[in-house]
Design an enzyme around this catalytic site. Sequence first.
Site, mmCIF file in Angstrom:
data_model
loop_
_atom_site.group_PDB
_atom_site.id
_atom_site.type_symbol
_atom_site.label_atom_id
_atom_site.label_comp_id
_atom_site.label_asym_id
_atom_site.label_seq_id
_atom_site.Cartn_x
_atom_site.Cartn_y
_atom_site.Cartn_z
ATOM 1 C CB VAL A 138 106.092 36.323 -5.734
ATOM 2 C CG1 VAL A 138 106.780 35.861 -4.462
ATOM 3 C CG2 VAL A 138 104.659 36.731 -5.473
ATOM 4 C CB CYS A 139 111.524 37.686 -6.796
ATOM 5 S SG CYS A 139 111.963 39.279 -6.086
ATOM 6 N NE ARG A 140 117.415 36.530 -2.125
ATOM 7 C CZ ARG A 140 117.886 37.299 -1.130
ATOM 8 N NH1 ARG A 140 117.653 36.972 0.112
ATOM 9 N NH2 ARG A 140 118.594 38.369 -1.388
ATOM 10 N N GLY A 195 111.847 40.979 -3.592
ATOM 11 C CA GLY A 195 111.013 42.022 -4.183
ATOM 12 C C GLY A 195 111.723 42.812 -5.269
ATOM 13 C CG MET A 202 109.420 33.817 -1.747
ATOM 14 S SD MET A 202 107.720 33.351 -1.299
ATOM 15 C CE MET A 202 108.021 31.904 -0.281
#
Length: 122
Positions: A70-72, A74, A99
């Site tokens: 998971v990141c900000r 993708g 996110m």
Amino acid sequence: MAFEQDGIKQIEVSDLKELINNTTKEPIIIDVREVEEYEEAHIPGIPLIPMHTIPNVMDQLDKEQTYLFVCRSGNRSQNVALYLQNQGFENVQNYFGGMLAWDGEVKSGPEWIVSDVKELKK
């Protein structure tokens, strides 16, 4: 609905919510953003291993385990999945949209910043 991009399975919001509510230990979900981003807002119960530290801990990860990153947005998580796939990890997935797409519960603060990869086995 999950789909594939560049050989990496992409997980969407509804799928991620199901995985979080599932009691199985797979996949291990890992946030790969920077500490400041994680502390601002993260999915509760998801550990943080910043992207730039992945090469340092890669040897401690189990190649048989499934990992979902998971990141900000993708993008970084997709790059981590591609990197690990190139290193022989077959079961890597990306949270598509990151996110920015997450509409579930969030928590702030340093809940679970991984200092030892063995912590992921909890």
